[in-house]
Design an enzyme around this catalytic site. Structure first.
Site, PDB file in Angstrom:
ATOM      1  N   GLY A 106       0.825  -1.198   0.000  1.00  0.00           N
ATOM      2  CA  GLY A 106       0.000   0.000   0.000  1.00  0.00           C
ATOM      3  C   GLY A 106       0.861   1.250   0.000  1.00  0.00           C
ATOM      4  N   GLY A 157       0.359  -4.951   1.323  1.00  0.00           N
ATOM      5  CA  GLY A 157      -0.952  -5.003   0.685  1.00  0.00           C
ATOM      6  C   GLY A 157      -1.008  -5.943  -0.498  1.00  0.00           C
ATOM      7  N   GLU A 180       6.617  -4.905   7.643  1.00  0.00           N
ATOM      8  CA  GLU A 180       5.999  -3.783   8.356  1.00  0.00           C
ATOM      9  C   GLU A 180       6.684  -3.401   9.665  1.00  0.00           C
ATOM     10  OE1 GLU A 180       3.052  -5.309   5.476  1.00  0.00           O
ATOM     11  OE2 GLU A 180       4.402  -6.240   6.927  1.00  0.00           O
ATOM     12  N   ASP A 188      -0.440  -6.435   8.466  1.00  0.00           N
ATOM     13  CA  ASP A 188      -1.906  -6.409   8.447  1.00  0.00           C
ATOM     14  C   ASP A 188      -2.446  -7.124   7.208  1.00  0.00           C
ATOM     15  OD1 ASP A 188      -0.985  -4.419   6.686  1.00  0.00           O
ATOM     16  OD2 ASP A 188      -2.754  -3.166   7.023  1.00  0.00           O
TER      17      ASP A 188
END
Length: 431
Positions: A106, A157, A180, A188
């Site tokens: 992302g 993502g 991350e 996530d």
């Protein structure tokens, strides 16, 4: 001779498979395509195509390594929703444009910018997380099988958009990672489900260290369901286009025929690590115990891992370990698919709460600043106290958080029926 015979057998299998699936029309009519996509949210950042009974989405930001944006998330969500309402769709293929990446994640720099514009307020960032996590869940429950061709760099993502569907294809160019913790965040997009599902605690290792996994390793670990050459993609599309069914079993037959043996040479690093990883990165260990076991190991490998961990956000490391541990508990208690709320859905609800805490804190913004904005690589992290870790999971009791609205597939789309008349005694695989 053995290798030659194997190649001949594989080619014969592919030809036989192509003959069995028939010669359906290789292109949807333009009027049919326009009708089906009339309600889809369009963007040049996602190319939507059809060929026979197969439909596809090509992530189309090659200069940005196909990094996800909100328009891309909305295009994928609306397309998958629409195609689930149509009977003559055998599969939905997701791929990336260019020769470098499937999807590099992302746009965290944009999240950083919007957060800094309104310090302490997470509303604008949470709007992106909400729609992205809902898309992740939709790909998981889609009744039209999702086939992700994970060719190239796949991080963050990109993992979320590729790993929750029925089929994941890795190639010699695949590189999968969840890095991350380096930017003060956590893995996530369903990482608590995805990483928790990888055997022998290798997912914990990946989540904490950002360990990069190649295509062969992905297949060996069960991250991908199939391994094939990048050049196989056109034949894959043509093979799926000729299918007369959306049966998972029939699609698996196609993919099995096109798959290649995993090159053993690319598994040497994995084989050398696996036993140590299973012992040291056991999710039941506290983070301090993991560090102690690495120091006790005293090898060049453990020294390198310790150096990597030392560069990560301390709070993110402890939060990620607890996150994956809870993901394992959710999977064990509810299964990978449950009748009302899938285990992935419960993990995403948890992560949505975690993301809100992260966006209201400091580490994410400091990590992105240090690594991607100012690029001084000198972040100033917050203290990783037990109280700080617990804060990320306090809302866990509210697993039915109405902030996330998971789509339900229409009942009519749930019945897997042939697109052409079938014999009553014909058997096929069912989900």
């Amino acid at each position: 001779w053995g290798a030659l015979l194997g190649l001949v057998h594989r080619n014969i299998t592919i030809l036989a498979m192509m003959s069995l699936i028939g010669r359906a029309s290789r292109a949807s009519s333009s009027c049919g395509a326009k009708r089906m996509l009339s309600s889809v949210q369009k963007t040049d950042q996602v190319k939507i195509w059809s060929d026979g009974h197969v439909w596809g989405m090509e992530l189309n930001r090659p200069k940005a390594l196909n990094a996800l944006t909100l328009p891309m998330v909305r295009a994928v969500t609306s397309t998958v929703t629409r195609l689930n309402e149509e009977a003559p769709v055998s599969a939905i293929v997701i791929s990336g444009s260019g020769d470098k990446a499937f999807c590099a994640g992302g746009d965290v720099v944009s999240l950083h910018s919007s957060g800094r514009a309104q310090p302490g307020k997470a509303s604008s960032q949470m709007a992106f997380f909400k729609e992205e996590y809902e898309m992740n869940h939709l790909l998981h429950v889609s009744r039209k099988p999702i086939v992700s061709f994970v060719d190239g760099i796949t991080m963050g993502g990109g993992v979320g958009i590729s790993m929750h569907g029925a089929f994941r294809i890795s190639t010699p160019k695949t590189m999968i990672a969840m890095p991350e913790t380096a930017i003060g965040f956590f893995p996530d997009v369903g990482g608590s489900h995805f990483l928790a599902s990888i055997p022998d605690h290798f997912g914990v290792y990946m989540g904490l260290t950002g360990r990069r996994v190649n295509g062969a390793e992905a297949a060996a670990l069960g991250i991908s369901t199939h391994y094939m050459a990048s050049e196989t993609y056109p034949l894959l599309v043509k093979s799926l286009a000729g299918l007369q069914t959306d049966s998972v079993g029939d699609i698996k037959t196609v993919l099995d025929a096109l798959s290649e043996d995993v090159p053993v040479a690319q598994l040497e690093k994995l084989q050398a690590e696996k036993d140590k990883v299973a012992r040291i990165f056991n999710s039941n260990n506290k983070y301090e115990e993991i560090e102690a076991l690495l120091k006790e190991d005293g090898t060049a490998w453990s020294a390198k891992v310790l150096k990597t961990l030392g560069s990560m956000c301390p709070l993110s490391l402890k939060v990620t370990l607890e996150q994956v541990r809870r993901g394992q508990q959710i999977i064990a208690a509810h299964g990978k698919r449950s009748s009302q709320s899938t285990a992935l859905g419960m993990c995403l609800q948890m992560e949505y709460n975690m993301a809100r805490i992260s966006m209201e804190g400091e580490d994410f913004f400091e990590g992105v600043r240090a690594l991607l904005v100012d690029k001084d690589k000198n972040p100033s992290w917050q203290s990783a106290t037990d109280e700080a870790v617990e804060k990320f999971f306090k809302p866990i009791q509210n697993l039915a958080d109405p902030s996330l609205e998971f789509a339900t597939i229409p009942e009519a789309a749930k019945s897997r029926v042939r697109f052409v008349e079938r014999r009553s005694d014909d058997k096929r695989s069912r989900r």
